[in-house]
Write an enzyme that holds these catalytic residues in place. Structure first.
Site, PDB file in Angstrom:
ATOM      1  N   SER A   9      40.728  62.849  20.896  1.00 30.15           N
ATOM      2  CA  SER A   9      40.428  61.991  22.041  1.00 30.15           C
ATOM      3  C   SER A   9      39.187  62.516  22.755  1.00 30.15           C
ATOM      4  O   SER A   9      39.182  63.619  23.304  1.00 30.15           O
ATOM      5  CB  SER A   9      41.609  61.961  23.006  1.00 30.15           C
ATOM      6  OG  SER A   9      41.200  61.298  24.184  1.00 30.15           O
ATOM      7  N   HIS A  34      39.093  58.716  18.959  1.00 31.64           N
ATOM      8  CA  HIS A  34      39.931  57.969  19.905  1.00 31.64           C
ATOM      9  C   HIS A  34      39.181  57.878  21.236  1.00 31.64           C
ATOM     10  O   HIS A  34      38.801  58.895  21.831  1.00 31.64           O
ATOM     11  CB  HIS A  34      41.275  58.678  20.098  1.00 31.64           C
ATOM     12  CG  HIS A  34      42.228  57.933  20.973  1.00 31.64           C
ATOM     13  ND1 HIS A  34      42.986  56.873  20.526  1.00 31.64           N
ATOM     14  CD2 HIS A  34      42.539  58.087  22.285  1.00 31.64           C
ATOM     15  CE1 HIS A  34      43.726  56.402  21.514  1.00 31.64           C
ATOM     16  NE2 HIS A  34      43.469  57.121  22.605  1.00 31.64           N
ATOM     17  N   ASP A  36      39.184  56.421  25.074  1.00 33.14           N
ATOM     18  CA  ASP A  36      40.035  55.927  26.163  1.00 33.14           C
ATOM     19  C   ASP A  36      39.200  55.234  27.227  1.00 33.14           C
ATOM     20  O   ASP A  36      38.372  55.859  27.884  1.00 33.14           O
ATOM     21  CB  ASP A  36      40.768  57.108  26.816  1.00 33.14           C
ATOM     22  CG  ASP A  36      41.806  57.703  25.889  1.00 33.14           C
ATOM     23  OD1 ASP A  36      42.719  56.957  25.479  1.00 33.14           O
ATOM     24  OD2 ASP A  36      41.706  58.904  25.564  1.00 33.14           O
ATOM     25  N   MET A  38      39.428  53.403  30.777  1.00 35.04           N
ATOM     26  CA  MET A  38      40.323  53.249  31.941  1.00 35.04           C
ATOM     27  C   MET A  38      39.581  52.549  33.077  1.00 35.04           C
ATOM     28  O   MET A  38      38.429  52.887  33.346  1.00 35.04           O
ATOM     29  CB  MET A  38      40.774  54.624  32.430  1.00 35.04           C
ATOM     30  CG  MET A  38      41.411  55.472  31.360  1.00 35.04           C
ATOM     31  SD  MET A  38      41.840  57.088  32.032  1.00 35.04           S
ATOM     32  CE  MET A  38      42.501  57.877  30.561  1.00 35.04           C
ATOM     33  N   HIS A  67      41.175  52.557  22.896  1.00 36.55           N
ATOM     34  CA  HIS A  67      42.430  52.391  23.629  1.00 36.55           C
ATOM     35  C   HIS A  67      42.084  51.864  25.023  1.00 36.55           C
ATOM     36  O   HIS A  67      41.588  52.603  25.862  1.00 36.55           O
ATOM     37  CB  HIS A  67      43.121  53.761  23.687  1.00 36.55           C
ATOM     38  CG  HIS A  67      44.381  53.785  24.493  1.00 36.55           C
ATOM     39  ND1 HIS A  67      44.982  54.968  24.874  1.00 36.55           N
ATOM     40  CD2 HIS A  67      45.170  52.790  24.988  1.00 36.55           C
ATOM     41  CE1 HIS A  67      46.075  54.701  25.568  1.00 36.55           C
ATOM     42  NE2 HIS A  67      46.209  53.404  25.661  1.00 36.55           N
ATOM     43  N   MET A  69      42.900  50.841  28.565  1.00 36.15           N
ATOM     44  CA  MET A  69      43.875  50.935  29.660  1.00 36.15           C
ATOM     45  C   MET A  69      43.306  50.150  30.823  1.00 36.15           C
ATOM     46  O   MET A  69      42.884  50.721  31.845  1.00 36.15           O
ATOM     47  CB  MET A  69      44.109  52.416  30.018  1.00 36.15           C
ATOM     48  CG  MET A  69      44.995  53.113  29.005  1.00 36.15           C
ATOM     49  SD  MET A  69      44.832  54.909  29.032  1.00 36.15           S
ATOM     50  CE  MET A  69      43.438  55.095  27.937  1.00 36.15           C
ATOM     51  N   MET A 138      52.779  55.671  23.817  1.00 31.32           N
ATOM     52  CA  MET A 138      52.308  56.649  24.806  1.00 31.32           C
ATOM     53  C   MET A 138      53.382  57.717  24.988  1.00 31.32           C
ATOM     54  O   MET A 138      54.515  57.403  25.364  1.00 31.32           O
ATOM     55  CB  MET A 138      52.018  55.974  26.147  1.00 31.32           C
ATOM     56  CG  MET A 138      50.762  55.113  26.203  1.00 31.32           C
ATOM     57  SD  MET A 138      49.243  55.918  25.669  1.00 31.32           S
ATOM     58  CE  MET A 138      49.156  57.344  26.751  1.00 31.32           C
ATOM     59  N   GLY A 143      46.469  57.591  31.698  1.00 26.97           N
ATOM     60  CA  GLY A 143      45.559  57.800  32.826  1.00 26.97           C
ATOM     61  C   GLY A 143      44.850  59.141  32.804  1.00 26.97           C
ATOM     62  O   GLY A 143      43.750  59.255  33.315  1.00 26.97           O
ATOM     63  N   PHE A 144      45.489  60.131  32.216  1.00 24.08           N
ATOM     64  CA  PHE A 144      44.900  61.473  32.255  1.00 24.08           C
ATOM     65  C   PHE A 144      45.178  62.233  30.956  1.00 24.08           C
ATOM     66  O   PHE A 144      46.241  62.048  30.348  1.00 24.08           O
ATOM     67  CB  PHE A 144      45.486  62.278  33.421  1.00 24.08           C
ATOM     68  CG  PHE A 144      45.298  61.607  34.749  1.00 24.08           C
ATOM     69  CD1 PHE A 144      44.120  61.777  35.471  1.00 24.08           C
ATOM     70  CD2 PHE A 144      46.278  60.766  35.256  1.00 24.08           C
ATOM     71  CE1 PHE A 144      43.931  61.125  36.683  1.00 24.08           C
ATOM     72  CE2 PHE A 144      46.109  60.107  36.468  1.00 24.08           C
ATOM     73  CZ  PHE A 144      44.930  60.285  37.190  1.00 24.08           C
ATOM     74  N   GLY A 145      44.240  63.100  30.593  1.00 24.36           N
ATOM     75  CA  GLY A 145      44.485  64.025  29.494  1.00 24.36           C
ATOM     76  C   GLY A 145      45.244  65.239  30.020  1.00 24.36           C
ATOM     77  O   GLY A 145      45.413  65.404  31.229  1.00 24.36           O
ATOM     78  N   GLY A 146      45.724  66.046  29.114  1.00 30.07           N
ATOM     79  CA  GLY A 146      46.316  67.331  29.489  1.00 30.07           C
ATOM     80  C   GLY A 146      47.688  67.275  30.125  1.00 30.07           C
ATOM     81  O   GLY A 146      48.099  68.225  30.788  1.00 30.07           O
ATOM     82  N   ASP A 176      50.150  59.151  21.311  1.00 26.51           N
ATOM     83  CA  ASP A 176      49.040  59.551  22.177  1.00 26.51           C
ATOM     84  C   ASP A 176      49.554  60.244  23.439  1.00 26.51           C
ATOM     85  O   ASP A 176      50.244  59.633  24.252  1.00 26.51           O
ATOM     86  CB  ASP A 176      48.253  58.279  22.549  1.00 26.51           C
ATOM     87  CG  ASP A 176      46.998  58.559  23.341  1.00 26.51           C
ATOM     88  OD1 ASP A 176      46.623  59.731  23.495  1.00 26.51           O
ATOM     89  OD2 ASP A 176      46.390  57.565  23.807  1.00 26.51           O
ATOM     90  N   GLY A 178      49.697  64.658  24.927  1.00 29.00           N
ATOM     91  CA  GLY A 178      50.420  65.932  24.846  1.00 29.00           C
ATOM     92  C   GLY A 178      50.716  66.400  23.429  1.00 29.00           C
ATOM     93  O   GLY A 178      51.628  67.197  23.223  1.00 29.00           O
ATOM     94  N   GLY A 198      43.772  65.357  22.424  1.00 32.75           N
ATOM     95  CA  GLY A 198      42.620  65.570  23.299  1.00 32.75           C
ATOM     96  C   GLY A 198      42.453  67.023  23.657  1.00 32.75           C
ATOM     97  O   GLY A 198      41.724  67.778  23.003  1.00 32.75           O
ATOM     98  N   SER A 199      43.167  67.443  24.695  1.00 27.28           N
ATOM     99  CA  SER A 199      43.036  68.827  25.192  1.00 27.28           C
ATOM    100  C   SER A 199      43.302  69.850  24.094  1.00 27.28           C
ATOM    101  O   SER A 199      42.622  70.877  24.040  1.00 27.28           O
ATOM    102  CB  SER A 199      44.029  69.098  26.312  1.00 27.28           C
ATOM    103  OG  SER A 199      44.120  68.001  27.142  1.00 27.28           O
TER     104      SER A 199
END
Ligand code: DX5
Ligand code: ZN
Length: 220
Positions: A9, A34, A36, A38, A67, A69, A138, A143-146, A176, A178, A198-199
């Site tokens: 991501s 990927h 994102d 938003m 993706h 959002m 999901m 809304g947020f990574g990590g 998608d 964590g 992502g992270s």
């Protein structure tokens, strides 16, 4: 068995060195980019928009998995097709006429994806599953990574897989949020085909190695 795919991501990339991070994904064993998008309305965050995707597409040599959002995604289907998206995923919760939206995405030559928030039950896809190329489950609130992975995801993947088999659909399952080496294997064992990370990828010290180890893990 089909090989399982890894989709880093770009939300977790270093935007000051975006081209460098894109080239890293190009040379790595990752399969998809990927992306994102938003809007600050559907989710409580704003990521990046069209000019950034245009820049990404200039350098990216792999499948572009977008993706969305955003509310009312129908407004931008043509735009994302023109920006080089290969897969366009909309949220179930953001579409009043989901079937029409899926047809519009396919008409533009893209694969059509539907994302489900953690609170949305799989059974809402009962009547559309045969029209969906990919379902994105999901495993965090969008809304947020990590964020921390939600454990109920495994059962949702299993329910979705059962629905796909029962309906004789060809739909792929993407997960998608964590995703790490701690849950990746169990996710593919539950039925996932594509893992977004992502992270876990971009915060690691050797990103290419992290991708190749993750890819080996899910295909072992
Ligand atoms: C969250 C996004 C994810 C996010 C995943 O709303 O849809 O794609 O970038 O990031 P990690 O892997 O850090 O949870
Ligand atoms: Zn995403």
């Amino acid at each position: 068995m089909c090989s399982k795919l890894i989709a880093p991501s770009i939300l977790a990339a270093d935007f000051g060195n975006l081209q460098r991070d894109i080239e890293m994904v190009n040379t790595s064993e990752a399969d998809w980019f990927h992306i994102d998008i938003m809007d600050g309305v559907f989710v409580p965050n704003i990521s990046y928009g069209m000019p950034v995707l245009e820049a990404i597409n200039k350098h990216a040599k792999k499948t572009i998995d977008v993706h969305l959002m955003i509310v009312d995604p129908d407004r931008y289907i043509k735009t994302f097709a023109n920006l080089g998206s290969d897969v366009l995923t909309v949220h179930y919760e953001a579409c009043t006429h989901l079937h029409r939206t899926l047809q519009a995405i396919k008409t533009e030559g893209m694969k059509a994806g539907v994302a489900l928030n953690p609170h949305t039950n799989i059974n809402v896809l009962e009547d559309t599953i045969n029209d969906i190329d990919l379902v994105l489950i999901m495993s965090v609130n969008p809304g947020f990574g990590g964020q921390k992975f939600i454990e109920n995801t495994y059962s949702k993947i299993e329910q979705l897989k059962a629905l796909i088999l029962r309906k004789g659909a060809q739909t792929k399952i993407e997960v998608d949020g964590g995703v790490t080496d701690k849950n990746a294997k169990a996710l593919v064992e539950s039925g996932a085909d594509i893992l977004v990370a992502g992270s876990y990828v971009f915060k690691s010290s050797d990103q290419e190695k992290t991708i190749s180890e993750l890819k080996a893990l899910v295909n072992s």
